[in-house]
Design an enzyme around this catalytic site. Sequence first.
Site, PDB file in Angstrom:
ATOM      1  N   PRO A  93       0.820  -1.214   0.000  1.00  0.00           N
ATOM      2  CA  PRO A  93       0.000   0.000   0.000  1.00  0.00           C
ATOM      3  C   PRO A  93       0.858   1.269   0.000  1.00  0.00           C
ATOM      4  O   PRO A  93       0.352   2.358  -0.266  1.00  0.00           O
ATOM      5  CB  PRO A  93      -0.811  -0.096   1.293  1.00  0.00           C
ATOM      6  CG  PRO A  93      -0.571  -1.448   1.848  1.00  0.00           C
ATOM      7  CD  PRO A  93       0.640  -2.019   1.205  1.00  0.00           C
ATOM      8  N   GLU A 121       2.080  -8.023   8.191  1.00  0.00           N
ATOM      9  CA  GLU A 121       2.167  -6.570   8.319  1.00  0.00           C
ATOM     10  C   GLU A 121       3.138  -5.888   7.367  1.00  0.00           C
ATOM     11  O   GLU A 121       2.822  -4.908   6.741  1.00  0.00           O
ATOM     12  CB  GLU A 121       2.597  -6.219   9.754  1.00  0.00           C
ATOM     13  CG  GLU A 121       1.529  -6.464  10.777  1.00  0.00           C
ATOM     14  CD  GLU A 121       0.382  -5.482  10.669  1.00  0.00           C
ATOM     15  OE1 GLU A 121       0.613  -4.306  10.939  1.00  0.00           O
ATOM     16  OE2 GLU A 121      -0.725  -5.899  10.308  1.00  0.00           O
ATOM     17  N   ARG A 159      -3.202  -8.189 -20.706  1.00  0.00           N
ATOM     18  CA  ARG A 159      -4.207  -7.964 -21.749  1.00  0.00           C
ATOM     19  C   ARG A 159      -3.780  -6.901 -22.762  1.00  0.00           C
ATOM     20  O   ARG A 159      -4.382  -6.776 -23.809  1.00  0.00           O
ATOM     21  CB  ARG A 159      -5.572  -7.624 -21.139  1.00  0.00           C
ATOM     22  CG  ARG A 159      -5.621  -6.366 -20.341  1.00  0.00           C
ATOM     23  CD  ARG A 159      -7.013  -6.124 -19.796  1.00  0.00           C
ATOM     24  NE  ARG A 159      -7.950  -5.712 -20.828  1.00  0.00           N
ATOM     25  CZ  ARG A 159      -8.009  -4.486 -21.349  1.00  0.00           C
ATOM     26  NH1 ARG A 159      -7.187  -3.544 -20.911  1.00  0.00           N
ATOM     27  NH2 ARG A 159      -8.864  -4.207 -22.288  1.00  0.00           N
ATOM     28  N   ASP A 174     -12.441  -1.629 -23.913  1.00  0.00           N
ATOM     29  CA  ASP A 174     -11.455  -0.598 -24.239  1.00  0.00           C
ATOM     30  C   ASP A 174     -11.556   0.664 -23.374  1.00  0.00           C
ATOM     31  O   ASP A 174     -10.928   1.650 -23.673  1.00  0.00           O
ATOM     32  CB  ASP A 174     -11.434  -0.278 -25.725  1.00  0.00           C
ATOM     33  CG  ASP A 174     -12.728   0.346 -26.194  1.00  0.00           C
ATOM     34  OD1 ASP A 174     -13.606   0.545 -25.346  1.00  0.00           O
ATOM     35  OD2 ASP A 174     -12.849   0.627 -27.393  1.00  0.00           O
TER      36      ASP A 174
HETATM   37  N1  ADE Z   1      -0.713  -5.330  -0.131  1.00  0.00           N
HETATM   38  C1  ADE Z   1      -1.624  -4.979   0.781  1.00  0.00           C
HETATM   39  N2  ADE Z   1      -2.403  -3.977   0.334  1.00  0.00           N
HETATM   40  C2  ADE Z   1      -1.958  -3.687  -0.930  1.00  0.00           C
HETATM   41  C3  ADE Z   1      -2.345  -2.747  -1.920  1.00  0.00           C
HETATM   42  N3  ADE Z   1      -3.339  -1.876  -1.728  1.00  0.00           N
HETATM   43  N4  ADE Z   1      -1.666  -2.745  -3.079  1.00  0.00           N
HETATM   44  C4  ADE Z   1      -0.643  -3.592  -3.285  1.00  0.00           C
HETATM   45  N5  ADE Z   1      -0.233  -4.508  -2.388  1.00  0.00           N
HETATM   46  C5  ADE Z   1      -0.887  -4.545  -1.214  1.00  0.00           C
END
Ligand code: ADE
Length: 252
Positions: A93, A121, A159, A174
Amino acid sequence: MRTLNFDVLTLFPGILAGPLNESILKRAQERGLLDVRVWDIREYTEDKHKTADDSPFGGGAGMVLKPEPIFRAVEALKAGSPEEDFFVISLSPQGRVFNHREAERLSRERRRIVLLSGHYEAIDERVKEGVVDEELSIGDYVLTGGELAALVVIDATARLVPGVLGDEESACFDSFGTGLLDHPHYTRPADFRGMQVPEVLLSGNHEEIRKWRRRQALKATLLKRPDLLQTVDLSDEDRAVLAELEKEIQQE
Ligand code: ADE
């Protein structure tokens, strides 16, 4: 013919098996357009309990993925090939947010793309320093692990590789290729429970149909994702349609 190559590092290879063995991704692999190798990080642990994570230095909740198995797994998958043949992405994230433009960039990548999917975590910071070239996120939310994110990256990227989608499939999906949201689609029956397909689509007039679809795409984008309009190449005709749509919306 070109092949897009991925190596996925994970503690849960089973999460990837289903999506990679169905439909378009399966066919792309059978045709040699996509190659995905899945590596189980636990295989690269050295203790009898196959420990891949540990508690954080400094205390606190949650576990941290240990560096040794990840370094070893990356070394194993790179063994025998030049270092410059690989590009390592950690899914997290904290990464830059993945989008269509990123997918286009990766779809042109000649190196093997290594996707590191953490679970738990966090990943020990030294993995980022020693192994990772870039971090990508698939959105501003936290998943239980990076495997689903890795699948999203593989799917959205594969893709775009020439030959992966048939003509019919690419025509169907598309949205974003144009930078706009997609126009509505209809199929038979023309009258379903009193809900009619727009006349123009039954008219056979290709120019009118093209204009209607473009207008609908512009309208959907204006209503749902006006931010996208900042980055799209708009023609004079598009700008005129947008001005009309803005008036219409104000009057509604
Ligand atoms: N791992 C946990 N959350 C994630 C996210 N939003 N994007 C990529 N990997 C992740």
